[in-house]
Design a protein around this motif. Structure first.
Motif, short mmCIF file in Angstrom:
data_model
loop_
_atom_site.label_atom_id
_atom_site.label_comp_id
_atom_site.label_asym_id
_atom_site.label_seq_id
_atom_site.Cartn_x
_atom_site.Cartn_y
_atom_site.Cartn_z
N ASN A 1 -42.46 -38.90 16.24
CA ASN A 1 -41.35 -39.30 17.11
C ASN A 1 -41.79 -40.53 17.89
O ASN A 1 -42.28 -40.44 19.00
CB ASN A 1 -41.02 -38.12 18.07
N PRO A 2 -41.63 -41.73 17.28
CA PRO A 2 -42.24 -42.95 17.86
C PRO A 2 -41.65 -43.34 19.22
O PRO A 2 -42.28 -44.09 19.96
CB PRO A 2 -41.94 -44.02 16.82
N ASP A 3 -40.45 -42.87 19.53
CA ASP A 3 -39.82 -43.30 20.78
C ASP A 3 -39.30 -42.08 21.56
O ASP A 3 -38.11 -41.89 21.73
CB ASP A 3 -38.66 -44.26 20.44
N PRO A 4 -40.24 -41.24 22.02
CA PRO A 4 -39.81 -39.99 22.67
C PRO A 4 -39.28 -40.22 24.08
O PRO A 4 -39.68 -41.16 24.76
CB PRO A 4 -41.09 -39.16 22.71
N THR A 5 -38.37 -39.35 24.52
CA THR A 5 -37.95 -39.35 25.92
C THR A 5 -39.06 -38.71 26.76
O THR A 5 -39.96 -38.05 26.23
CB THR A 5 -36.67 -38.52 26.11
N ARG A 6 -38.97 -38.88 28.08
CA ARG A 6 -39.98 -38.25 28.94
C ARG A 6 -39.95 -36.74 28.82
O ARG A 6 -40.99 -36.08 28.87
CB ARG A 6 -39.79 -38.69 30.40
N ASP A 7 -38.76 -36.17 28.66
CA ASP A 7 -38.67 -34.72 28.49
C ASP A 7 -39.34 -34.28 27.19
O ASP A 7 -39.99 -33.25 27.14
CB ASP A 7 -37.20 -34.26 28.51
N GLU A 8 -39.14 -35.06 26.14
CA GLU A 8 -39.79 -34.72 24.87
C GLU A 8 -41.31 -34.83 24.99
O GLU A 8 -42.05 -34.03 24.44
CB GLU A 8 -39.27 -35.63 23.75
N ILE A 9 -41.78 -35.85 25.73
CA ILE A 9 -43.22 -35.99 25.94
C ILE A 9 -43.74 -34.77 26.70
O ILE A 9 -44.75 -34.16 26.32
CB ILE A 9 -43.54 -37.29 26.71
N ARG A 10 -43.03 -34.40 27.76
CA ARG A 10 -43.47 -33.23 28.55
C ARG A 10 -43.50 -31.97 27.70
O ARG A 10 -44.43 -31.17 27.78
CB ARG A 10 -42.52 -33.00 29.73
N ALA A 11 -42.46 -31.78 26.88
CA ALA A 11 -42.40 -30.58 26.05
C ALA A 11 -43.59 -30.55 25.10
O ALA A 11 -44.27 -29.53 24.95
CB ALA A 11 -41.08 -30.55 25.28
N GLU A 12 -43.87 -31.67 24.45
CA GLU A 12 -44.94 -31.70 23.45
C GLU A 12 -46.31 -31.56 24.11
O GLU A 12 -47.17 -30.83 23.63
CB GLU A 12 -44.85 -33.01 22.66
N MET A 13 -46.50 -32.27 25.24
CA MET A 13 -47.81 -32.27 25.89
C MET A 13 -48.07 -30.96 26.65
O MET A 13 -49.19 -30.72 27.11
CB MET A 13 -47.95 -33.46 26.85
N SER A 14 -47.04 -30.11 26.76
CA SER A 14 -47.25 -28.82 27.44
C SER A 14 -48.20 -27.93 26.64
O SER A 14 -48.63 -26.88 27.12
CB SER A 14 -45.92 -28.11 27.69
N ALA A 15 -48.51 -28.33 25.41
CA ALA A 15 -49.49 -27.58 24.61
C ALA A 15 -50.90 -27.73 25.17
O ALA A 15 -51.80 -27.00 24.76
CB ALA A 15 -49.45 -28.07 23.16
N ASN A 16 -51.09 -28.70 26.06
CA ASN A 16 -52.44 -29.01 26.54
C ASN A 16 -52.50 -28.87 28.06
O ASN A 16 -51.63 -29.38 28.76
CB ASN A 16 -52.80 -30.45 26.15
N ILE A 17 -53.54 -28.21 28.52
CA ILE A 17 -53.67 -27.97 29.96
C ILE A 17 -54.63 -29.00 30.57
O ILE A 17 -55.70 -29.26 30.03
CB ILE A 17 -54.17 -26.54 30.21
#
Lengths: 160, 292
Positions: free
Chosen positions: A117-133
């Motif tokens: 997803n080369p151009d993610p929204t901030r919400d998409e970034i947050r959702a994906e990065m929530s895999a990492n603490i």
């Protein structure tokens, strides 16, 4: 057991017990200590690597399961000329790390995000990065980092 | 946090896997490992032998027919995300943990692990999926209503391999979930499916609620209300949702009181039914919202 796979493009062969995780094989057998082990039971995401281009928690995979796979770790991101990968540069620019322990996993998760997803929204970034603490940053600067890298990569793509 | 020692085998056929399970005491199947590996790391499981199914190619097929989609047990969860062949699974799969878990996690592994707070057991219950199991010299089909026996307990015998799961296609469907953090197991999750009768002349609603009891719960009274009275209006949907919330057996726990769990059951049944009748309201986990 003898296990063969490629790591960051180079063929490797390790001799491991079946119970050895992929994370431990990378760190202990190959000396690739950029992959960090936080919780060792699949919760924190620090040990995320790419296996055949998919993100994987390397503490939740046995080294023997990785036979014939193509692995990418944080060590493989730097360019041949020594310059940083756009994500590494962005994490540096945007203060996306403080202690740095979670960073290899964060960056590998983000590599996969931007590949799919080369151009993610901030919400998409947050959702994906929530895999990492991350216990230091409060995450805002990590979202900033991924967003900057996405923009930079977009600019690179347009220059080509 | 290192797994205890075990032997490892990677058979290339189901028959070999079954033989290994039957011949070895405390042997365990390894599918995607996303539940088993933590149990090994915490030493809550100490199998003598792990039988890895990743080389059994026959378990990775996906077969679509008019009435159902049959998934091989080793189909990875990331392959399900956004599936158009079974849109309810495609929608529910987005809610399974994180990308790094879905890369390895399998459809069969999740069902055989049988956590009622996981998405796939609830969807399997809602559509009445059929599990196909192979044991030594026998194979059988097990309906979802017979498959889940209790928390992490299934009908599978020790020498049986779950080989494929047949998911009937609903006419309309909805899926809603509440978790404390993105990617966590659900506090409550709901799948609703309008299923055709055998002759396709009539349809009936099936409603499954997970995360509260040891197995996903079918809300039979709510299903009856939805089928007979319909879900055309907001008031009708609310009536079905209220009924569903009275059918679950909730107990207070650290994260949610029984009252809250029942309230959230009503809310999520209402949302899932609203999605079913108005597909534009389908939500994805990346859409941020506050808890209802």
């Amino acid at each position: 057991m003898r296990v063969e796979f490629t790591v960051n493009g180079s063929a490797e062969s390790v001799e491991v017990e079946p119970r050895v995780t992929l994370a431990d094989a990378l760190r202990e057998e190959l000396g690739l200590t950029g992959t960090h082990l936080g919780c060792e039971h699949g919760v924190c995401g620090a040990c995320t690597v790419l296996v055949d281009e998919q993100p994987v928690r390397s503490c939740l995979m046995l080294a023997v399961q990785a036979r014939n796979a193509s692995l990418q770790t944080i060590e493989g991101l730097e360019r041949e000329n020594g310059s940083l990968h756009p994500l590494q540069q962005a994490f540096s620019d945007c203060h996306g790390l403080q202690c740095g322990f979670c960073t290899p996993g964060m960056v590998m998760t983000a590599v996969h995000l931007l590949a799919t997803n080369p151009d993610p929204t901030r919400d998409e970034i947050r959702a994906e990065m929530s895999a990492n603490i991350c216990r230091c940053t409060g995450y805002n600067s990590i979202v900033d980092s991924v967003e900057q890298a996405a923009t930079a990569r977009g600019a690179l793509a347009r220059d080509d | 946090m290192k797994p205890p020692p075990f032997d490892y085998a990677a058979p290339s056929s189901v028959t070999e896997a079954v033989d290994l399970l039957a011949a070895t005491e405390d042997a365990k199947l390894l599918a995607g490992g996303q539940s088993l590996m933590p149990l090994l790391a915490l030493r809550l499981a100490r199998p003598t032998l792990l039988v890895d199914l990743q080389d059994v190619e026959a378990l990775s097929s996906i077969e679509t027919s008019v009435r159902s989609v049959r998934f091989g047990a080793m189909v990875r969860q990331h392959q399900l995300v956004g599936s158009t062949s079974h849109p309810l699974i495609g929608s529910a799969a987005r809610w399974i943990a994180h990308a790094a878990i879905r890369s390895r996690g399998t459809i069969g592994g999740s069902l055989a692990h049988a956590d009622s707070a996981a998405e796939l057991p609830v969807v399997a219950t809602a559509v009445g999926a059929t599990m196909e199991a192979v044991g030594r010299g026998r194979s059988r089909s097990i309906g979802a209503d017979q498959f889940f026996h209790g928390l992490l307990q299934t009908a599978l015998a020790e020498d049986e391999v779950l080989t494929a799961i047949d998911f009937p296609l609903p006419r309309r469907w909805g899926f809603a979930e509440l978790a404390r953090r993105h990617g966590d197991f659900a506090l409550v999750l709901v799948a609703v499916a309008e299923m055709p009768s055998e002759d396709d002349r009539t349809h009936h609603w099936q409603i499954a609620v997970g995360g509260i009891e040891g197995t996903p719960r079918r809300c039979l009274n709510a299903e009856q209300e939805a089928t007979v009275a319909g879900v055309h209006t907001a008031a009708q949907i609310e009536a079905v949702a209220r009924l569903a919330s009275t059918e679950i057996e909730a107990v207070d726990h650290l994260h949610a009181s029984a009252t809250y769990q029942r309230a959230m059951t009503a809310e999520l049944v209402s949302r899932a039914l609203t999605q079913a009748v108005e597909p534009t309201t389908i939500s994805e986990p990346s859409q941020r919202e506050t808890a209802p």
